[in-house]
Design a protein around this motif. Structure first.
Motif, PDB file in Angstrom:
ATOM      1  N   VAL A   1       0.868  -1.177   0.000  1.00 57.47           N
ATOM      2  CA  VAL A   1       0.000   0.000   0.000  1.00 57.47           C
ATOM      3  C   VAL A   1       0.906   1.230   0.000  1.00 57.47           C
ATOM      4  N   LEU A   2       0.736   2.107  -0.980  1.00 56.14           N
ATOM      5  CA  LEU A   2       1.566   3.303  -1.042  1.00 56.14           C
ATOM      6  C   LEU A   2       1.015   4.367  -0.107  1.00 56.14           C
ATOM      7  N   THR A   3       1.919   5.030   0.600  1.00 55.87           N
ATOM      8  CA  THR A   3       1.507   6.080   1.530  1.00 55.87           C
ATOM      9  C   THR A   3       2.313   7.338   1.292  1.00 55.87           C
TER      10      THR A   3
ATOM     11  N   ILE B   1       9.710   0.824   4.273  1.00 57.05           N
ATOM     12  CA  ILE B   1       8.595  -0.099   4.509  1.00 57.05           C
ATOM     13  C   ILE B   1       8.088   0.074   5.937  1.00 57.05           C
ATOM     14  N   HIS B   2       6.768   0.084   6.068  1.00 54.20           N
ATOM     15  CA  HIS B   2       6.165   0.110   7.402  1.00 54.20           C
ATOM     16  C   HIS B   2       4.875  -0.694   7.360  1.00 54.20           C
ATOM     17  N   THR B   3       4.149  -0.728   8.455  1.00 52.75           N
ATOM     18  CA  THR B   3       2.931  -1.537   8.551  1.00 52.75           C
ATOM     19  C   THR B   3       1.739  -0.640   8.831  1.00 52.75           C
ATOM     20  N   LEU B   4       0.673  -0.856   8.061  1.00 50.89           N
ATOM     21  CA  LEU B   4      -0.589  -0.156   8.284  1.00 50.89           C
ATOM     22  C   LEU B   4      -1.550  -1.067   9.020  1.00 50.89           C
ATOM     23  N   ILE B   5      -2.373  -0.489   9.892  1.00 47.16           N
ATOM     24  CA  ILE B   5      -3.419  -1.231  10.595  1.00 47.16           C
ATOM     25  C   ILE B   5      -4.738  -0.539  10.323  1.00 47.16           C
ATOM     26  N   ASP B   6      -5.708  -1.288   9.778  1.00 46.82           N
ATOM     27  CA  ASP B   6      -7.000  -0.670   9.479  1.00 46.82           C
ATOM     28  C   ASP B   6      -7.928  -0.728  10.687  1.00 46.82           C
ATOM     29  N   ASP B   7      -9.173  -0.303  10.476  1.00 48.32           N
ATOM     30  CA  ASP B   7     -10.138  -0.240  11.590  1.00 48.32           C
ATOM     31  C   ASP B   7     -10.477  -1.609  12.151  1.00 48.32           C
ATOM     32  N   ASN B   8     -10.246  -2.648  11.346  1.00 47.73           N
ATOM     33  CA  ASN B   8     -10.542  -4.014  11.802  1.00 47.73           C
ATOM     34  C   ASN B   8      -9.299  -4.715  12.325  1.00 47.73           C
ATOM     35  N   THR B   9      -8.273  -3.936  12.606  1.00 45.39           N
ATOM     36  CA  THR B   9      -6.987  -4.420  13.146  1.00 45.39           C
ATOM     37  C   THR B   9      -6.257  -5.345  12.178  1.00 45.39           C
ATOM     38  N   LEU B  10      -6.613  -5.295  10.887  1.00 45.39           N
ATOM     39  CA  LEU B  10      -5.865  -6.047   9.891  1.00 45.39           C
ATOM     40  C   LEU B  10      -4.614  -5.253   9.528  1.00 45.39           C
ATOM     41  N   THR B  11      -3.530  -5.958   9.265  1.00 46.97           N
ATOM     42  CA  THR B  11      -2.267  -5.286   8.944  1.00 46.97           C
ATOM     43  C   THR B  11      -1.930  -5.449   7.468  1.00 46.97           C
TER      44      THR B  11
END
Length: 241
Positions: free
Chosen positions: A4-6, A37-47
């Protein structure tokens, strides 16, 4: 790996353009990105693995330019690029070549099992030559696919009779025996090889000097396309397993 690009740790949503410094790139462009590189966490705690953009260099721009040419291959049924969920999608007719696969169009996509132009009718499994224009597109899942707009189509000479529109049976034919799960080869001259393909053109079985019967018990059920070859002649047909 897909990232996922940020930008400033915020995901770039949508399928539009992205501006990095003075460079503007679009979906389909080939790019070189420097970042971390880093890690994203969405509202459902998925990474999700993410790539923070620090600099971007465009290597090649996506182009939808139409390229005329002559393309030879086998007609196949392929997933409809407009279907958003690729699970048992509706099928359209495509052309499978040695180097690529094309969605066929005749002022719009075609059905899933044949192409008909004038008195010429070609079906899935036929070896054909198509003259037309290829263009590049992106489906709803942002995957690139190629579309071939047909100007003319003809069956390859070894796959047609003297009228230019019928299958050759100079080697023989194949029929499916459901009771034994065998295919029965009916011909006067023994073929050198039989190949069986699925509707997407993938080879599922290849047997050299097959004799009169070949077991297909391990093949999945559905439409099968066979190709018999021998003595410099090739013929093809279909059966349902």
């Amino acid at each position: 790996m897909v990232y996922v690009l940020t930008n400033d740790s915020v995901p770039l949503f949508g399928s539009g353009n992205f501006e990095a410094a003075v460079q503007t790139c679009s979906i389909g462009d080939s790019v070189e990105i420097s970042g971390y590189i880093h890690t994203l966490i969405d509202d459902n705690t998925l990474t999700f693995p993410a790539l923070e953009i620090e600099s971007l260099n465009i290597l090649a721009s996506f182009s939808s330019e139409k390229i005329p040419g002559t393309y030879t291959g086998t007609l196949v049924s392929i997933p409809n690029p407009a279907m958003e969920i690729p699970v048992m999608p509706r099928l359209v007719v495509g052309l499978k070549c040695d180097d690529n696969q094309y969605v066929l169009s005749k002022k719009g996509w075609l059905g899933d099992n044949y192409v008909e132009m004038g008195e010429v009718r070609c079906e899935v499994g036929d070896s054909v030559e198509i003259k037309g224009e290829v263009s590049t597109h992106i489906d709803l899942l942002n995957r690139i696919y190629f579309e071939l707009e047909i100007d003319t189509i003809r069956k390859n000479e070894k796959d047609v009779d003297s009228t230019g529109n019928g299958p050759l049976h100079e080697i023989g034919e194949v029929r499916y025996d459901a009771s034994s799960h065998n295919i029965v080869i009916e011909c006067d001259v023994s073929p050198n090889m039989i190949e069986v393909f699925d509707a997407q053109g993938r080879c599922m079985l290849r047997v050299t000097y097959p004799g009169k019967r070949v077991s297909v018990a391990r093949l999945p059920q559905g439409l099968c396309i066979y190709r018999l070859s021998g003595n410099g002649i090739v013929c093809s047909g279909k059966f349902v397993r």
